[in-house]
Design an enzyme around this catalytic site. Structure first.
Site, PDB file in Angstrom:
ATOM      1  N   ASP A 165      -4.068 -21.716 -42.199  1.00 46.29           N
ATOM      2  CA  ASP A 165      -2.672 -21.455 -42.591  1.00 46.29           C
ATOM      3  C   ASP A 165      -2.110 -20.239 -41.874  1.00 46.29           C
ATOM      4  O   ASP A 165      -1.473 -19.381 -42.498  1.00 46.29           O
ATOM      5  CB  ASP A 165      -2.592 -21.270 -44.125  1.00 46.29           C
ATOM      6  CG  ASP A 165      -1.167 -21.427 -44.642  1.00 46.29           C
ATOM      7  OD1 ASP A 165      -0.938 -21.129 -45.834  1.00 46.29           O
ATOM      8  OD2 ASP A 165      -0.282 -21.814 -43.840  1.00 46.29           O
ATOM      9  N   ARG A 169       4.416 -15.920 -42.734  1.00 47.62           N
ATOM     10  CA  ARG A 169       4.443 -15.540 -44.162  1.00 47.62           C
ATOM     11  C   ARG A 169       3.116 -14.958 -44.624  1.00 47.62           C
ATOM     12  O   ARG A 169       3.060 -14.249 -45.627  1.00 47.62           O
ATOM     13  CB  ARG A 169       4.807 -16.767 -45.014  1.00 47.62           C
ATOM     14  CG  ARG A 169       3.796 -17.887 -44.906  1.00 47.62           C
ATOM     15  CD  ARG A 169       4.124 -19.122 -45.755  1.00 47.62           C
ATOM     16  NE  ARG A 169       3.201 -20.212 -45.400  1.00 47.62           N
ATOM     17  CZ  ARG A 169       3.412 -21.052 -44.389  1.00 47.62           C
ATOM     18  NH1 ARG A 169       4.530 -20.958 -43.666  1.00 47.62           N
ATOM     19  NH2 ARG A 169       2.514 -21.984 -44.090  1.00 47.62           N
ATOM     20  N   ASN A 170       2.022 -15.274 -43.910  1.00 47.10           N
ATOM     21  CA  ASN A 170       0.689 -14.815 -44.317  1.00 47.10           C
ATOM     22  C   ASN A 170       0.222 -13.594 -43.552  1.00 47.10           C
ATOM     23  O   ASN A 170      -0.951 -13.221 -43.620  1.00 47.10           O
ATOM     24  CB  ASN A 170      -0.313 -15.962 -44.131  1.00 47.10           C
ATOM     25  CG  ASN A 170      -0.061 -17.082 -45.119  1.00 47.10           C
ATOM     26  OD1 ASN A 170       0.385 -16.835 -46.244  1.00 47.10           O
ATOM     27  ND2 ASN A 170      -0.312 -18.315 -44.700  1.00 47.10           N
TER      28      ASN A 170
END
Ligand code: GWH
Length: 327
Positions: A165, A169-170
């Site tokens: 992922d 955003r991470n």
């Protein structure tokens, strides 16, 4: 005292070693002070707070605290434990530093270094040119962000850890200002798969399809070349200053487009060599995609290329409706 955790105590393999609950550094709760909520994590609230090495110390370190609500399922308890085990074994400047846990009783805490610049996607969106001021960022700033993430990804690749992922955003920033360092700071997807070897929670609907290659969303095949494809999309996020990929398209639409060879367009003013790296990450055949050691080199070349580094960032233009912040 910590019930379900000791009952099902899972093992975690990393770098050729096996770890479990007893390997986690337990922090005394009295050394922690939670100050304000930063937002909702996957489980419960995430707080900003302070940690003292010893209860009486005057020096206190700013920390982020992930909390697990008291009324959590055994599943959630085990996920929380696994996330702590995963983060506790990483040791790299571009991966969020794990400080310890409070697992002796409820509510359980995972304590991480506080990255006071917040997440990369928000930072990019805030850095867009506005009618009253051009973007405070330069191509060099964007390439340096990309370089930081590729260093973190290379470390994961070297350790045969598939993130699953990689996305803006991470990732978090140490600060918004110059000298910022970007770190990979969320491992929730890798944790879910590690514990279940399939995606059980929300099924396909919850998968980050827009960051996934065809072999992943069609056949469930994940390798470090999956993370390379996602890194290409993160690069597109960086150079578009935080746009949602495939603007205005839904997941089904994107799966069909990408399966048929469709790809993201170059962001406005994106230098050709940078878009070239993105397209190499999006090669349909995983083996043909560069690895992160190569990607790091290629981002490094762009940083040495005056034509790339001196290229201007886009000036203000009214974004398409899909990108206009819903105020
Ligand atoms: C778990 C949380 O970790 C952190 C968040 C922030 C952080 C996040 C947002 C804003 C600020 S700030 C600028 O107010 O200090 C700090 C700072 N440091 C962290 N270690 C996190 C890690 C990620 F990879 C992505 C998002 C979040 N969260 N979780 C809840 C909100 N963000």
């Amino acid at each position: 005292p910590n019930g379900v955790l000791t009952e099902y105590n899972p093992n975690y393999e990393f770098g050729g070693e096996t770890y479990n609950l007893t390997d986690l550094k337990e922090i005394p709760r009295e050394n922690l002070q939670l100050v304000k909520a930063l937002g909702q994590g996957a489980f419960g609230e995430v707080y900003q707070g302070f940690f003292k090495q010893r209860a009486g110390d005057s020096v206190e370190m700013p920390v982020a605290v992930k909390t697990l609500p008291e009324l959590s399922s055994n599943q959630a308890e085990m996920d929380f434990l696994m996330e702590a085990l995963i983060m506790s074994k990483f040791n790299h400047a571009n991966i969020v530093h794990f400080i310890g846990v409070c697992f002796d009783k409820h509510p359980r805490f995972i304590v991480l270094e506080l990255l006071a610049g917040g997440d990369l996607k928000t930072f990019l969106r805030e850095s867009r040119p506005k009618p009253e001021r051009s973007s405070p960022l330069t191509m060099k700033d964007l390439l340096t962000c990309a370089m930081d993430v590729s260093k973190g990804c290379r470390y994961l690749e070297e350790n045969h850890f598939i993130h699953r992922d990689i996305a803006a955003r991470n990732c978090l920033l140490t600060t918004k200002g110059p000298g910022r360092v970007v770190k990979i700071a969320d491992f929730g997807m890798a944790r879910d798969i590690y514990r279940a070897d399939y995606y059980k929670k929300g099924g396909k609907a919850m998968l980050p399809v827009k960051w996934m290659p065809p072999e992943a969303f069609l056949d469930g095949i994940f390798t470090s070349k999956t993370d390379v494809w996602s890194f290409g999309v993160l690069l597109w996020e960086v150079f578009s200053l935080g746009y949602m990929p495939y603007p205005g398209r839904g997941n089904q639409d994107v799966m069909q487009l990408v399966t048929n060879g469709g790809r993201l367009e170059p962001p406005t003013n994106c230098p050709a060599p940078v878009y070239g790296i993105m397209t190499q990450c999006w090669h349909p055949i995983p083996e043909e995609r560069p690895n992160f050691a190569t990607l790091l080199e290629r981002v490094g070349y762009c940083l040495q290329d005056p034509e790339v580094v001196n290229a201007p960032l886009p000036v203000f233009q009214r974004p398409p409706s899909s990108e206009r912040d819903v105020t």
